[in-house]
Design a protein around this motif. Structure first.
Motif, mmCIF file in Angstrom:
data_model
loop_
_atom_site.group_PDB
_atom_site.id
_atom_site.type_symbol
_atom_site.label_atom_id
_atom_site.label_comp_id
_atom_site.label_asym_id
_atom_site.label_seq_id
_atom_site.Cartn_x
_atom_site.Cartn_y
_atom_site.Cartn_z
ATOM 1 N N LEU A 104 19.687 -16.387 37.045
ATOM 2 C CA LEU A 104 19.858 -15.378 35.996
ATOM 3 C C LEU A 104 19.964 -13.986 36.609
ATOM 4 C CD1 LEU A 104 17.517 -16.441 33.086
ATOM 5 C CD2 LEU A 104 19.968 -16.388 33.129
ATOM 6 N N TYR A 105 19.151 -13.758 37.650
ATOM 7 C CA TYR A 105 19.247 -12.474 38.345
ATOM 8 C C TYR A 105 20.637 -12.287 38.934
ATOM 9 C CZ TYR A 105 18.544 -8.991 41.911
ATOM 10 O OH TYR A 105 18.678 -7.899 42.684
ATOM 11 N N TYR A 106 21.144 -13.321 39.574
ATOM 12 C CA TYR A 106 22.501 -13.247 40.110
ATOM 13 C C TYR A 106 23.499 -12.910 39.027
ATOM 14 C CZ TYR A 106 21.577 -15.367 44.634
ATOM 15 O OH TYR A 106 21.159 -15.623 45.880
ATOM 16 N N ASP A 126 32.749 -16.242 39.442
ATOM 17 C CA ASP A 126 33.220 -17.458 40.088
ATOM 18 C C ASP A 126 32.999 -17.336 41.583
ATOM 19 O OD1 ASP A 126 34.251 -19.854 40.539
ATOM 20 O OD2 ASP A 126 36.292 -19.389 39.905
ATOM 21 N N HIS A 127 32.098 -18.163 42.095
ATOM 22 C CA HIS A 127 31.768 -18.066 43.515
ATOM 23 C C HIS A 127 32.546 -19.048 44.369
ATOM 24 C CE1 HIS A 127 28.519 -15.175 43.379
ATOM 25 N NE2 HIS A 127 28.184 -15.712 42.228
ATOM 26 N N HIS A 128 33.441 -19.800 43.757
ATOM 27 C CA HIS A 128 34.105 -20.839 44.540
ATOM 28 C C HIS A 128 35.226 -20.287 45.401
ATOM 29 C CE1 HIS A 128 32.058 -24.298 42.913
ATOM 30 N NE2 HIS A 128 32.074 -23.695 41.751
ATOM 31 N N VAL A 159 24.545 -18.900 46.114
ATOM 32 C CA VAL A 159 24.466 -19.259 44.705
ATOM 33 C C VAL A 159 24.679 -20.752 44.500
ATOM 34 C CG1 VAL A 159 25.440 -18.769 42.448
ATOM 35 C CG2 VAL A 159 25.267 -16.978 44.122
ATOM 36 N N ILE A 160 25.559 -21.323 45.297
ATOM 37 C CA ILE A 160 25.826 -22.755 45.141
ATOM 38 C C ILE A 160 24.570 -23.558 45.431
ATOM 39 C CG2 ILE A 160 27.272 -24.635 45.944
ATOM 40 C CD1 ILE A 160 28.722 -22.559 44.363
ATOM 41 N N LYS A 161 23.843 -23.148 46.468
ATOM 42 C CA LYS A 161 22.604 -23.865 46.789
ATOM 43 C C LYS A 161 21.583 -23.694 45.678
ATOM 44 C CE LYS A 161 22.971 -23.741 51.776
ATOM 45 N NZ LYS A 161 22.437 -23.180 53.016
ATOM 46 N N VAL A 162 21.539 -22.502 45.105
ATOM 47 C CA VAL A 162 20.598 -22.287 43.998
ATOM 48 C C VAL A 162 20.910 -23.230 42.850
ATOM 49 C CG1 VAL A 162 19.885 -20.642 42.239
ATOM 50 C CG2 VAL A 162 20.081 -19.929 44.579
ATOM 51 N N LYS A 163 22.191 -23.376 42.538
ATOM 52 C CA LYS A 163 22.542 -24.248 41.419
ATOM 53 C C LYS A 163 22.217 -25.701 41.728
ATOM 54 C CE LYS A 163 26.054 -21.196 39.642
ATOM 55 N NZ LYS A 163 27.479 -20.843 39.684
#
Lengths: 126, 110, 152
Positions: C134-136, B106-108, C65-69
């Motif tokens: 997926l790597y993350y 969870d990155h939030h 990660v958020i930007k990746v998503k």
């Protein structure tokens, strides 16, 4: 025998992958076997749509497929069947999805049971 | 012992499949069902079922006119079968979501 | 991560060239063998090389990660909206030559395929971000706390 070498290679790959999938107890090795089976299916499909120049005639062997696409479009030159290649492109992506999900399930299994051996996991409870 | 039995079993399996495969037409034979359109003159035409109106022949001859790209495979997977590729991208997306749901972090809350 | 200096420097310097190769494969998807999936995987592999060369946390700061998503979802949406252009112009979903959207170039050229180029770019973006995420997911997994054995 030589003319069907691609099929035979696909069959051998399939057997190796099935051996790894059935016999090996390690879950990661089972996944590797599954990927080998998928690769053999790709090889078989693409070989079934391939053009091998020069099996029948010398004149056919002398023709060049790539250098003259106009003649190929007019039906004067052999072109490979595009449909197996397109289906294999789809199948590769699906195989990547299956592998990713299976690997994440394996990670969870290892974290829960502490082992990757399928026999031990089957014998353990909860 | 167990391993050698398994190896022999799968070798027999491979031999059986090779025997089946040897009954197919050779790779590149125009009589193969996956073959596209070119029919050499040496093969009598009654041996070859009608392939001139197959969909592969249509793709090979008309993709430059219908789509405009020169790569026939790209034309097939992106234009003729565009729905397939769209849902394939959806499958990939769903697989990533499933992976993140299983092992994601969870990155939030960072 | 205690990589050696050579590994660190080479893995950082190689990244732009690999991304250029992937972009070339994606942009020539309509004219040559290749396309969105292949080029996207090349770009994703470039990112994995970048993250393996330095620390994974430092790499995550460079590409959150958020930007990746978000970009990953945008890739599929590019595909879908390209198809919707056909409906807006009065034809089927994903119509190409009939409605002349987007404008057609010379056959065999870079924009020869009409809808092929936006679709390929969208798929390439999607696949590249999929590989990165997926790597993350696999690298950052730390495991959950063990459940209590005594509660059974």
């Amino acid at each position: 025998m030589i003319a069907r070498f691609d099929y035979i290679a696909a069959v051998i790959l399939f057997s190796i992958g099935l051996y790894a999938l059935v016999v090996k107890p390690n879950l990661i090795k089972k996944l590797i076997g599954l990927n080998i089976i998928e690769t053999s299916v790709y090889l078989f499909l693409i070989a079934s749509g391939d053009v091998r120049l020069g099996i029948y005639t010398n004149q056919w062997a002398a023709s060049n497929v790539i250098d003259n696409p106009q003649r190929a479009v007019q039906g004067l030159e052999p072109m490979i069947n595009p449909i197996p290649s397109a289906l294999v492109l789809t199948a590769i992506v699906v195989s990547v999805c299956v592998t990713a999900i299976a690997l994440s399930v394996v990670v969870k299994l290892y974290q829960h049971y502490g082992t990757l051996d399928a026999r031990e996991i089957a014998s353990l409870k909860g | 012992m167990k391993r050698s039995v398994a190896v022999i079993l799968f070798a027999v399996f491979a031999v059986c499949m090779i025997v089946v495969v040897l009954h197919l037409y050779p790779v590149g034979d125009p009589r193969l069902p996956g073959y596209a359109d070119f029919i050499p003159a040496e093969i009598p035409s009654e041996e070859i079922p009608r392939r001139a109106d197959s969909v592969a022949t249509y793709y090979n001859r008309n993709s430059a006119r219908d789509v405009g790209g020169t790569c026939v495979i790209a034309s097939v997977i992106l234009d003729y079968r565009g729905y397939d590729t769209l849902y394939e991208a959806t499958v990939l997306f769903t697989a990533v979501i499933a992976c993140l749901a299983l092992i994601g972090k969870d990155h939030h809350h960072e | 991560m205690n990589n050696s200096l050579i590994v660190k420097v080479v893995s950082q310097k190689m990244v732009p060239f690999i991304i250029m190769l992937g972009a070339s494969i994606i942009l020539h998807g309509a004219a040559t063998p290749g396309g969105g999936f292949q080029g996207g995987v090349v770009i994703g592999a470039a990112y994995i090389l970048f993250a393996l060369g330095i620390d994974a946390k430092t790499a995550r700061l460079r590409l959150p990660v958020i930007k990746v998503k978000i970009v990953e979802s945008a890739g599929v949406l590019i595909y879908a909206f390209t198809g919707l252009g056909g409906i807006l112009l009065g034809s089927n979903f994903l119509a190409n030559k009939i409605v002349l959207f987007p404008p057609q170039g010379e056959p065999g050229g870079l924009f020869g395929g009409g809808t092929l180029i936006p679709i390929t770019i969208g798929v390439g973006i999607h696949v590249a971000c999929t590989v990165a995420s997926l790597y993350y997911a696999f690298v950052e997994y730390e495991g959950e706390p063990k459940p209590d054995k005594e509660t059974e």
